[in-house]
Scaffold this active site. Structure first.
Site, PDB file in Angstrom:
ATOM      1  N   HIS A   1      16.443 -26.083 -12.051  1.00  0.00           N
ATOM      2  CA  HIS A   1      17.725 -25.394 -12.227  1.00  0.00           C
ATOM      3  C   HIS A   1      18.908 -26.190 -11.679  1.00  0.00           C
ATOM      4  O   HIS A   1      20.057 -25.879 -11.977  1.00  0.00           O
ATOM      5  CB  HIS A   1      17.681 -23.987 -11.596  1.00  0.00           C
ATOM      6  CG  HIS A   1      17.664 -23.946 -10.104  1.00  0.00           C
ATOM      7  ND1 HIS A   1      16.521 -23.717  -9.378  1.00  0.00           N
ATOM      8  CD2 HIS A   1      18.657 -24.086  -9.191  1.00  0.00           C
ATOM      9  CE1 HIS A   1      16.814 -23.709  -8.089  1.00  0.00           C
ATOM     10  NE2 HIS A   1      18.103 -23.932  -7.951  1.00  0.00           N
TER      11      HIS A   1
ATOM     12  N   ASP B   1      10.016 -24.754 -12.448  1.00  0.00           N
ATOM     13  CA  ASP B   1      11.299 -25.126 -11.844  1.00  0.00           C
ATOM     14  C   ASP B   1      11.221 -26.460 -11.125  1.00  0.00           C
ATOM     15  O   ASP B   1      11.798 -26.646 -10.050  1.00  0.00           O
ATOM     16  CB  ASP B   1      11.798 -24.036 -10.894  1.00  0.00           C
ATOM     17  CG  ASP B   1      13.305 -24.131 -10.640  1.00  0.00           C
ATOM     18  OD1 ASP B   1      13.972 -24.874 -11.375  1.00  0.00           O
ATOM     19  OD2 ASP B   1      13.791 -23.472  -9.703  1.00  0.00           O
TER      20      ASP B   1
ATOM     21  N   GLY C   1      22.354 -24.868  -2.215  1.00  0.00           N
ATOM     22  CA  GLY C   1      22.481 -26.308  -2.045  1.00  0.00           C
ATOM     23  C   GLY C   1      21.220 -26.926  -1.485  1.00  0.00           C
ATOM     24  O   GLY C   1      21.027 -28.126  -1.553  1.00  0.00           O
TER      25      GLY C   1
ATOM     26  N   SER D   1      18.401 -26.178  -2.787  1.00  0.00           N
ATOM     27  CA  SER D   1      17.502 -26.248  -3.934  1.00  0.00           C
ATOM     28  C   SER D   1      17.046 -27.673  -4.178  1.00  0.00           C
ATOM     29  O   SER D   1      17.864 -28.595  -4.288  1.00  0.00           O
ATOM     30  CB  SER D   1      18.210 -25.747  -5.201  1.00  0.00           C
ATOM     31  OG  SER D   1      18.145 -24.360  -5.305  1.00  0.00           O
TER      32      SER D   1
ATOM     33  N   VAL E   1      -4.908 -13.524 -24.722  1.00  0.00           N
ATOM     34  CA  VAL E   1      -5.042 -12.112 -24.374  1.00  0.00           C
ATOM     35  C   VAL E   1      -3.743 -11.593 -23.773  1.00  0.00           C
ATOM     36  O   VAL E   1      -2.999 -12.351 -23.142  1.00  0.00           O
ATOM     37  CB  VAL E   1      -6.177 -11.864 -23.359  1.00  0.00           C
ATOM     38  CG1 VAL E   1      -7.533 -12.097 -23.978  1.00  0.00           C
ATOM     39  CG2 VAL E   1      -5.992 -12.716 -22.105  1.00  0.00           C
TER      40      VAL E   1
ATOM     41  N   ILE F   1      -2.658  -8.998 -20.917  1.00  0.00           N
ATOM     42  CA  ILE F   1      -3.366  -8.446 -19.762  1.00  0.00           C
ATOM     43  C   ILE F   1      -2.424  -7.627 -18.895  1.00  0.00           C
ATOM     44  O   ILE F   1      -1.201  -7.717 -19.029  1.00  0.00           O
ATOM     45  CB  ILE F   1      -3.991  -9.566 -18.906  1.00  0.00           C
ATOM     46  CG1 ILE F   1      -2.911 -10.550 -18.449  1.00  0.00           C
ATOM     47  CG2 ILE F   1      -5.105 -10.279 -19.651  1.00  0.00           C
ATOM     48  CD1 ILE F   1      -3.406 -11.616 -17.481  1.00  0.00           C
TER      49      ILE F   1
END
Length: 500
Positions: free
Chosen positions: A140, A170, A241, A243, A300, A302
């Protein structure tokens, strides 16, 4: 950039990339990427730690060794308006909101003028994982970046480019353009224990390299951010910041990459989340080599097994993933799985909850063979499947619901054969009325939904519903298990019987 919020209106989960518009611009978000193994060693020695042995912990030696590998990441998105990039006033820090109100940003002065297109700038963190200049950061942080630059601990600024990114985890990889022999860090091969000391380094609010320390508070956290959530929770203060910044163990190895916080204010309250090193290293290696993430697909839909569902199916515990629907022509269908099966193991590894299955399958590659262990009619069975390339796979929601009518008046619903209700199809029993104070309404049943099975048996008339509900009650069960067809797909619902 907008900041996703938790269901609790007083607390929110905040993406940590720092935000500014024009002089204070914003950036962040997602791109596609790939899965593989951890980074190989390079010529430069991997940074490690040798802490001073003191009564109280000192992190000085560790920080001196690892901090040179941590960088500030700045991205610019050209010709993007604040509106286009999701900058919302109520999601920005108070000081930025005040700036925008005074100078006409994010909607214009007094809310009347539209902000014109302008460069958007965002700042986050990252860290070198190779001597030749590969850097890991959050997806991001670098989404839609036209230009990327990194600032090293010594103040040197280098241009970089995005090599690849994976929105589902991410994780993103960038590489500096200038050749060099850069300081880098390695990933820990073992998960830290709850209570272990950790050190987080990053670029909060664009201030530059900042160090905080704390402990691992929890592991395996699912904060609803994606299908592969398994975050470490740490109490080392981290903020916007941070991140993309690393969290280190006491050996100077990266145990996680800081990604999100849980906070009522947008600032640190000691609840931060980091992507585990095992995930980051695997994704990083594939992205670095230009790969794309090829995830396995079982086929599937679920949902989790609640205690009520477990009791209805005669399971010993509320664990595993119950199959709502098997997609035709998929590995699951070819393996013989059916609606109502409860998958308890994949390749011998326990499936404690539904998200475990999603995570384990998603970390495998198409073409890999897996063994599934599942419960059907009270008996344990196994099946082999070969995973296909992943499509848009859906995981059913965990909430539960119920049903009833003149056929099952105690549950508070009115029923009619689906074939007699326009738009309900020709299978099952349609819900045509719901008592808002009844057990079914409390579990989320609504008019327009269709009951397909009750107690594991297909139903086509209100009388069959009533009969199966009565049968479940006569067996001493506290609820009756139904399979409901909704606009979002099929799901299982355990509707409790009203207390006498």
């Amino acid at each position: 950039m907008s900041y996703p919020t938790f269901a609790n209106p007083r607390a929110r989960r905040t993406i940590l990339a720092s935000v500014a518009v024009a002089a204070l611009a914003a950036a962040g978000a997602f791109a596609e990427g790939a899965l593989t193994s951890s980074h190989s060693a390079h010529a430069a020695a991997v940074i490690t730690s040798d802490l001073n042995a003191q009564g109280a912990p000192s992190f000085a030696t560790l920080i001196e060794r690892v901090k040179p590998a941590v960088v500030s990441v700045k991205v610019k998105i050209a010709n993007a308006s604040s509106e286009d990039n999701g900058v919302q006033m109520d999601n920005l820090p108070p000081e930025i909101q005040q700036f925008l109100k005074r100078f006409g940003g994010a909607g214009g002065m007094n809310g009347g003028m539209q902000q014109k297109s302008q460069p958007m700038i965002g700042e986050g963190s990252g860290f070198f994982v190779s001597a030749d200049g590969y850097i890991v950061t959050n997806n991001h942080v670098v989404e839609n970046a036209k230009t990327v630059s990194v600032t090293m601990d010594n103040g040197k600024t280098l241009d970089a480019k995005v090599v690849g990114a994976d929105p589902k985890t991410d994780v993103a990889v960038i590489k500096v353009n200038e050749p060099g022999d850069y300081p880098f860090v390695s990933f820990a091969k073992e998960m830290p224990r709850i209570g272990d000391w950790v050190v987080a380094i990053g670029n909060p609010y664009g201030l530059g390299g900042t160090v905080t320390a704390g402990i691992v508070s929890a592991e395996g956290r699912d904060i609803g951010d994606g299908p592969y959530d398994r975050f470490l929770q740490i109490d080392a203060p981290i903020n916007r910041g941070n991140s993309g910044g690393p969290t280190f163990n006491m050996q100077g190895q990266v145990v996680g990459m800081n990604t999100a916080i849980y906070s009522p204010s947008g600032g640190s309250v000691g609840i931060g989340f980091a992507i585990p090193a095992s995930t980051v290293s695997t994704v990083e290696a594939a992205l670095e080599h230009g790969g794309s993430i090829a995830r396995g697909y079982l086929g599937v839909e679920i949902q989790p097994v609640s205690q009520d569902i477990a009791e209805n199916l005669g399971l010993k515990s509320a664990a595993g993933a119950i199959v709502d629907k098997v997609m035709p022509g998929t590995p699951a269908a070819e393996a013989g799985l059916k609606t109502g099966d409860v998958i308890t193991k994949l390749n011998g590894k326990d499936i404690a909850e539904a998200s475990d299955l999603t995570l384990q399958v998603g970390m495998l590659k198409p073409g890999e063979k897996v063994q599934l262990t599942y419960m059907r009619d009270g008996a344990e069975k196994t099946a082999d499947a070969t995973l296909a390339p992943q499509k848009a796979e859906k995981t059913a929601s965990a909430d539960e619901s119920g049903t009833n009518d003149k056929a099952a008046p105690a549950l508070g619903i009115q029923l009619a054969p689906a074939s007699e209700v326009a738009g309900s199809g020709d299978k099952g029993v349609a819900i045509v009325g719901v008592d808002p104070n009844g057990a079914a309404a409390e579990q989320g049943l609504a008019t327009g939904q269709v009951i397909l099975d009750v107690g594991g048996k297909p139903v086509s008339t209100p009388q069959e519903v009533k009969s199966e509900v009565a049968s479940a009650k006569s067996q001493g069960k506290k609820s009756v298990l139904m399979r409901i067809q909704t606009a979002d797909g099929d799901r299982f619902v355990a509707v409790p019987f009203p207390k006498a």
